[in-house]
Design an enzyme around this catalytic site. Structure first.
Site, short mmCIF file in Angstrom:
data_model
loop_
_atom_site.label_atom_id
_atom_site.label_comp_id
_atom_site.label_asym_id
_atom_site.label_seq_id
_atom_site.Cartn_x
_atom_site.Cartn_y
_atom_site.Cartn_z
N GLY A 249 0.61 -1.38 0.08
CA GLY A 249 0.25 0.13 -0.11
C GLY A 249 0.92 1.30 -0.04
CB SER B 165 5.16 1.00 -3.30
OG SER B 165 6.05 0.84 -2.64
N PRO C 50 0.77 -1.33 -8.35
CG PRO C 50 -0.02 -2.86 -9.97
CD PRO C 50 1.00 -1.90 -9.66
CG ASP C 51 -2.92 -3.14 -3.29
OD1 ASP C 51 -3.53 -3.45 -4.34
OD2 ASP C 51 -3.45 -2.55 -2.26
CG PHE C 52 -0.10 -8.72 -3.99
CD1 PHE C 52 0.33 -8.62 -4.89
CD2 PHE C 52 0.70 -9.99 -3.01
CE1 PHE C 52 1.77 -9.35 -5.45
CE2 PHE C 52 1.77 -10.36 -3.31
CZ PHE C 52 2.21 -10.22 -4.62
NE ARG C 53 -3.50 -10.96 0.22
CZ ARG C 53 -2.21 -11.05 0.14
NH1 ARG C 53 -1.37 -9.90 0.26
NH2 ARG C 53 -1.46 -12.32 0.12
CD GLN D 184 4.22 -7.38 4.32
OE1 GLN D 184 3.69 -8.51 4.24
NE2 GLN D 184 3.68 -6.40 4.51
CG ASN D 185 6.46 -2.86 -0.42
OD1 ASN D 185 5.41 -3.42 -0.54
ND2 ASN D 185 6.15 -1.53 -0.23
CB ILE D 186 10.15 -7.28 -4.25
CG1 ILE D 186 8.81 -7.23 -5.07
CG2 ILE D 186 9.79 -8.31 -3.29
CD1 ILE D 186 7.99 -8.40 -6.02
CG ASP D 187 8.77 -1.05 -4.24
OD1 ASP D 187 9.73 -0.79 -3.17
OD2 ASP D 187 7.52 -0.85 -4.04
CG HIS E 280 8.17 -11.02 1.48
ND1 HIS E 280 6.79 -10.34 1.42
CD2 HIS E 280 8.42 -11.72 2.49
CE1 HIS E 280 6.25 -11.03 2.61
NE2 HIS E 280 7.03 -11.58 3.23
CB SER F 55 -3.69 -6.98 3.69
OG SER F 55 -2.63 -8.04 3.22
CG ASN G 168 -3.56 -0.64 5.58
OD1 ASN G 168 -2.78 -0.54 4.79
ND2 ASN G 168 -4.48 -1.36 5.43
#
Ligand code: CNA
Length: 312
Positions: free
Chosen positions: A50, A52, A58-61, A131-134, A151, A225, A248
């Site tokens: 969220g 980023s 985009p996020d996942f969920r 958790q971001n991979i960016d 991650h 999330s 959030n």
């Protein structure tokens, strides 16, 4: 409302029943006051996709806009397959396409990322678990020792067959040309060091979690999330009197009420008996801006945003 024991007496009685609040108010004001009073010198920040989103990733969920609702072009049997090692072994194309899009350099860090950097500049940040991979935390200028990429990220790459390291820059170039990165030694498939479902998290995650969480004197959780473990469990690893702030778009990380309070597992409590969990429901960038304003850090924050974007 009229109470037979009198209004004042009722309030005093009620105050006694309510445990003492650790934060003066369970919102950004209370958190700002906590920081201003000098009680937060080892702040731990936990971040998710969220944070980023405003950079264009985009996020996942999130329903509609999240990656899981927009996977048509990746041709997947089920959304999570994009990070599934078995699926990658037979059909690496989906992940490779996503990796090509997400490779660092294509997106800019958000104000929320710069807020974490500001905490660091002020000497208040113990660690940022992401958790971001960016890699947008490093792009915002946060030093590597302050970041735990739970991650993984694109800083390294390896063969999934023999484990040989691969040069991330050449992996990037292959992906740019829609090619399939493969191992120079054994010909196996090469993937960037992103943690897939079922893969172990980096050792650094566990050592830092073990050492840092008990030391935290404020936990700030941004744009996640809190559904992916073991990352989500960090929320419960700070001490019982450490204030926690969630910024959030939706309320997350609460115990499942069907299990009752004994199974709360240290998750947020925004309900009865809450003494320390503050909530800002909205976008990360808005939440951090309001916190910055309450802390009177506006000038430094703006300088950081402007200076850094000018030099990027
Ligand atoms: P998620 O499960 O998609 O949750 C994102 C959360 O952020 C949701 O609760 C949203 O409501 C909330 N949200 C969305 N936009 C905003 C916003 N602008 N401000 C505040 N809140 C917002 O993502 P998680 O990070 O919780 O899930 C963990 C996965 C997602 C990790 O394994 C990541 O690798 C993975 N991921 C990473 C990226 C990235 O690196 N940028 C992108 C997509 C997914």
């Amino acid at each position: 409302m009229h109470h037979p024991i009198g209004e004042d007496e009722f309030e005093r009685y009620w105050d006694k029943l309510e445990p003492d609040k650790i934060l003066s108010s369970l919102d950004l004001h209370g958190v700002a006051k906590w920081i201003r009073s000098g009680k937060a010198n080892n702040i731990v920040v936990m971040v998710g996709a969220g944070m980023s989103v405003s950079s264009g990733i985009p996020d996942f969920r999130s329903p509609g806009t999240g990656l899981y609702d927009n996977l048509q072009k990746y041709d997947l049997p089920y959304p999570e397959a994009i990070f599934d090692l078995n699926h990658f072994q037979t059909k690496p194309g989906a992940f490779n396409l996503l990796a090509k899009e997400l490779y660092p350099g294509n997106f800019e860090a958000t104000p929320a990322h710069y807020f974490v950097r500001l905490l660091h500049e002020k000497g208040l940040l113990l660690r940022c678990f992401t958790q971001n991979i960016d890699s947008l935390e490093s792009q915002a200028g946060l030093s590597k020792d302050k970041i735990v990429a739970a991650h993984g990220n694109f800083d390294g790459a390896a063969c999934i067959k023999c484990g040989a390291h691969a040069d991330p820059e050449s992996v990037r170039q292959t992906l740019e040309l829609d090619g399939e990165p493969s191992c120079a030694k054994c010909g196996g498939l090469v993937k960037p060091n992103i943690v897939f479902f079922g893969e172990a998290l980096p050792e650094r995650f566990f050592t830092c979690a073990h050492n840092d969480m008990p030391k935290a004197d404020l936990l700030v959780v941004l744009g996640t999330s809190l559904t992916v473990h073991p990352f989500a469990g960090l929320v419960g690893q700070v001490s019982n009197d450490t204030p926690r702030l969630l910024i959030n778009r939706e309320m997350v990380g609460q115990a499942d009420p069907t299990f009752g309070p004994t199974f709360s597992g240290g998750f947020f409590n925004f309900g009865i008996g809450n003494t320390r969990d503050a909530l800002f429901l909205g976008d990360c960038d808005d939440g951090v801006q309001q916190l910055v304003d309450l802390l009177d850090w506006g000038l430094e924050f703006d300088a950081l945003l402007n200076k850094t974007s000018a030099t990027l």
